[in-house]
Scaffold this active site. Structure first.
Site, PDB file in Angstrom:
ATOM      1  N   HIS A 171      -3.279  -2.041   2.445  1.00  0.00           N
ATOM      2  CA  HIS A 171      -2.171  -2.916   2.055  1.00  0.00           C
ATOM      3  C   HIS A 171      -1.069  -2.732   3.091  1.00  0.00           C
ATOM      4  O   HIS A 171      -0.749  -1.605   3.472  1.00  0.00           O
ATOM      5  CB  HIS A 171      -1.683  -2.539   0.658  1.00  0.00           C
ATOM      6  CG  HIS A 171      -0.416  -3.235   0.275  1.00  0.00           C
ATOM      7  ND1 HIS A 171      -0.248  -4.593   0.425  1.00  0.00           N
ATOM      8  CD2 HIS A 171       0.750  -2.765  -0.244  1.00  0.00           C
ATOM      9  CE1 HIS A 171       0.966  -4.923   0.018  1.00  0.00           C
ATOM     10  NE2 HIS A 171       1.594  -3.836  -0.384  1.00  0.00           N
ATOM     11  N   ASN A 231       5.383  -7.502   4.158  1.00  0.00           N
ATOM     12  CA  ASN A 231       4.592  -7.185   2.964  1.00  0.00           C
ATOM     13  C   ASN A 231       4.340  -8.480   2.193  1.00  0.00           C
ATOM     14  O   ASN A 231       5.264  -9.058   1.627  1.00  0.00           O
ATOM     15  CB  ASN A 231       5.366  -6.175   2.116  1.00  0.00           C
ATOM     16  CG  ASN A 231       4.604  -5.747   0.873  1.00  0.00           C
ATOM     17  OD1 ASN A 231       3.614  -6.365   0.493  1.00  0.00           O
ATOM     18  ND2 ASN A 231       5.086  -4.692   0.239  1.00  0.00           N
ATOM     19  N   CYS A 254       0.906  -5.783  -5.758  1.00  0.00           N
ATOM     20  CA  CYS A 254       0.379  -5.579  -4.393  1.00  0.00           C
ATOM     21  C   CYS A 254      -1.067  -5.088  -4.397  1.00  0.00           C
ATOM     22  O   CYS A 254      -1.765  -5.214  -3.392  1.00  0.00           O
ATOM     23  CB  CYS A 254       1.262  -4.602  -3.626  1.00  0.00           C
ATOM     24  SG  CYS A 254       2.934  -5.227  -3.378  1.00  0.00           S
TER      25      CYS A 254
HETATM   26  O1  UT7 Z   1       4.042  -3.232  -1.661  1.00  0.00           O
HETATM   27  C1  UT7 Z   1       4.482  -2.500  -2.748  1.00  0.00           C
HETATM   28  C2  UT7 Z   1       4.706  -1.135  -2.360  1.00  0.00           C
HETATM   29  N1  UT7 Z   1       5.968  -1.014  -1.648  1.00  0.00           N
HETATM   30  C3  UT7 Z   1       6.068  -0.115  -0.707  1.00  0.00           C
HETATM   31  O2  UT7 Z   1       5.099   0.532  -0.367  1.00  0.00           O
HETATM   32  C4  UT7 Z   1       7.414   0.159  -0.108  1.00  0.00           C
HETATM   33  C5  UT7 Z   1       7.634   1.635  -0.056  1.00  0.00           C
HETATM   34  N2  UT7 Z   1       8.906   2.050   0.514  1.00  0.00           N
HETATM   35  C6  UT7 Z   1       9.238   1.845   1.809  1.00  0.00           C
HETATM   36  O3  UT7 Z   1       8.529   1.197   2.543  1.00  0.00           O
HETATM   37  C7  UT7 Z   1      10.492   2.501   2.326  1.00  0.00           C
HETATM   38  O4  UT7 Z   1      10.995   3.388   1.349  1.00  0.00           O
HETATM   39  C8  UT7 Z   1      11.607   1.494   2.706  1.00  0.00           C
HETATM   40  C9  UT7 Z   1      11.229   0.755   3.986  1.00  0.00           C
HETATM   41  C10 UT7 Z   1      11.809   0.514   1.571  1.00  0.00           C
HETATM   42  C11 UT7 Z   1      12.919   2.223   2.969  1.00  0.00           C
HETATM   43  O5  UT7 Z   1      12.754   3.238   3.941  1.00  0.00           O
HETATM   44  P1  UT7 Z   1      13.358   4.705   3.677  1.00  0.00           P
HETATM   45  O6  UT7 Z   1      13.134   5.484   4.895  1.00  0.00           O
HETATM   46  O7  UT7 Z   1      12.766   5.217   2.405  1.00  0.00           O
HETATM   47  O8  UT7 Z   1      14.895   4.412   3.553  1.00  0.00           O
HETATM   48  P2  UT7 Z   1      15.862   4.622   2.317  1.00  0.00           P
HETATM   49  O9  UT7 Z   1      15.534   3.695   1.206  1.00  0.00           O
HETATM   50  O10 UT7 Z   1      15.932   6.071   2.007  1.00  0.00           O
HETATM   51  O11 UT7 Z   1      17.221   4.172   2.945  1.00  0.00           O
HETATM   52  C12 UT7 Z   1      17.818   4.913   4.004  1.00  0.00           C
HETATM   53  C13 UT7 Z   1      19.159   4.309   4.303  1.00  0.00           C
HETATM   54  C14 UT7 Z   1      20.036   4.140   3.068  1.00  0.00           C
HETATM   55  O12 UT7 Z   1      21.368   4.455   3.430  1.00  0.00           O
HETATM   56  P3  UT7 Z   1      21.997   5.884   3.047  1.00  0.00           P
HETATM   57  O13 UT7 Z   1      21.930   5.939   1.556  1.00  0.00           O
HETATM   58  O14 UT7 Z   1      21.110   6.885   3.720  1.00  0.00           O
HETATM   59  O15 UT7 Z   1      23.363   5.781   3.617  1.00  0.00           O
HETATM   60  C15 UT7 Z   1      19.958   2.664   2.777  1.00  0.00           C
HETATM   61  O16 UT7 Z   1      21.112   2.168   2.126  1.00  0.00           O
HETATM   62  O17 UT7 Z   1      19.002   3.000   4.850  1.00  0.00           O
HETATM   63  C16 UT7 Z   1      19.821   2.056   4.132  1.00  0.00           C
HETATM   64  N3  UT7 Z   1      19.178   0.782   4.149  1.00  0.00           N
HETATM   65  C17 UT7 Z   1      19.290  -0.101   5.166  1.00  0.00           C
HETATM   66  N4  UT7 Z   1      19.992  -0.040   6.311  1.00  0.00           N
HETATM   67  C18 UT7 Z   1      19.887  -1.100   7.149  1.00  0.00           C
HETATM   68  C19 UT7 Z   1      18.326   0.242   3.220  1.00  0.00           C
HETATM   69  N5  UT7 Z   1      17.919  -0.966   3.622  1.00  0.00           N
HETATM   70  C20 UT7 Z   1      18.501  -1.211   4.826  1.00  0.00           C
HETATM   71  C21 UT7 Z   1      18.440  -2.268   5.740  1.00  0.00           C
HETATM   72  N6  UT7 Z   1      19.158  -2.150   6.885  1.00  0.00           N
HETATM   73  N7  UT7 Z   1      17.691  -3.373   5.533  1.00  0.00           N
END
Ligand code: UT7
Length: 323
Positions: free
Chosen positions: A250, A280, A114
């Site tokens: 980004h 992204n 990225c």
């Molecule tokens: O370009 C390269 C660099 N990449 C990035 O910069 C990405 C960086 N990370 C992010 O943007 C965020 O961490 C995400 C958008 C990927 C995730 O957001 P988050 O607030 O960190 O959520 P999380 O991963 O902590 O997930 C929260 C909950 C989890 O459930 P539990 O464990 O709390 O029950 C996940 O299983 O959301 C769940 N979850 C979803 N729920 C519905 C994960 N993906 C989904 C989904 N729909 N698509």
């Protein structure tokens, strides 16, 4: 006097197919509301069968050349940032070279995921500064849809396909922060973080593989490192956040973009945001945002623009330029 790499033209290409968040609700345990609130993404473009990184890059390149009023004959080199080349080799850049009908000069890919466009701009800037080239086409192009695990809701809803390009041209500058062109570059990588963002395929498996990401971990690094690298690049140019007209980050997550802007003390009115429409697009996200920002009438000649990105590696960095 110093040699500056000025932006002579900018362009982009997005595949025709647009996938709204709600479309994922049929096949995955997810919702438009979750994707929107956690990432800011509302839709993304996905490449059609037969489209590839090189074909999208060629379309973006033509758009940038048109904007510059130039032809491929006017270029000395092509640097293409991608982690999703059509083939393991040759480089997608040489495919673009052939596609543009360019039989002189040289072309190669840069792979910093990225952060690839920032690394490619730094590379082109160095080639222009040392007189190895007078005009360089710098492209970011990705087909991340081809490395998605479409059953993994934590990654597949976040990415999109597309390409953006700029034509950089050597020009004399006074050596001050008032010059047009690239004013400073700040690059970093730290390979200890390989396991938080990677593709589980390659020559070690014989398969292309799928993207794997520990989103929370990447998020934590992004918020800290992006503001630091943008600050460092501004420092190197003798400038501060108060001088910035546009932050062009980004486009991975609106919450990361907002946190970085806040750390740089920039209001969101001075940030180019396209993540809602593109998702992204990895190395394509910054040149796409530059091109869309110019088309919207936001970025104008003379504006101070700060770009920053982080991705797999981890690799991250920032380029400060005056448009
Ligand atoms: O370009 C390269 C660099 N990449 C990035 O910069 C990405 C960086 N990370 C992010 O943007 C965020 O961490 C995400 C958008 C990927 C995730 O957001 P988050 O607030 O960190 O959520 P999380 O991963 O902590 O997930 C929260 C909950 C989890 O459930 P539990 O464990 O709390 O029950 C996940 O299983 O959301 C769940 N979850 C979803 N729920 C519905 C994960 N993906 C989904 C989904 N729909 N698509």
């Amino acid at each position: 006097m110093v040699t500056r790499a000025i932006v002579r033209g900018v362009g982009h290409y997005l595949p025709a197919r647009v996938v709204e968040n709600a479309e994922f609700e049929a096949s995955l345990d997810t919702s438009d509301e979750w994707i929107r609130s956690r990432s800011g993404i509302e839709r993304r473009h996905l490449a059609a069968e037969g489209e590839a990184t090189s074909s999208m890059a060629i379309a973006a390149a033509r758009d940038a050349l048109d904007d510059a009023g130039l032809t491929p004959d006017d270029l000395d080199a092509i640097v293409l940032a991608t982690s999703t080349p059509d083939l393991t080799f040759p480089s997608a850049a040489t495919m673009v070279q052939a596609g543009l009908g360019m039989t002189h000069g040289f072309a190669f890919d840069v792979q910093a995921v990225c952060a690839g466009f920032v690394f490619a701009m730094a590379n082109a800037d160095a080639m222009l500064a040392t007189g190895q080239a007078r005009r360089v086409l710098v492209i970011g192009a990705e087909t991340f849809s081809r490395i998605m695990d479409w059953e993994d809701r934590s990654t597949c809803v976040l990415f999109g396909d597309g390409a953006g390009a700029v034509v950089l041209e050597a020009a004399e500058g006074a050596g001050t922060g008032e010059d047009r062109g690239i004013l400073s570059v700040d690059l970093h990588s730290d390979g200890r973080h390989k396991d938080i963002l990677y593709v589980d395929g390659g020559t070690s498996t014989g398969q292309t593989g799928s993207l794997r990401m520990l989103g929370k971990e990447v998020f934590r690094h992004a918020v800290e490192k992006l503001a630091d690298t943008a600050h460092a690049a501004l420092d190197k140019a003798g400038l501060t956040g108060a001088d910035v007209d546009w932050l062009v980050p980004h486009q991975a997550n609106l919450r990361i973009i907002k946190a970085t802007a806040q750390r740089l003390q920039l209001p969101m009115e001075r940030v180019i945001v396209t993540v809602q429409d593109h998702g992204n697009t990895s190395a394509a996200s910054i040149p796409l945002a530059l091109s869309v920002g110019k088309d919207r009438g936001q970025i104008r000649e003379g504006d101070l623009v700060v770009t920053e990105a982080i991705g797999g590696g981890l690799a991250w960095g920032s380029v400060v330029l005056r448009w």
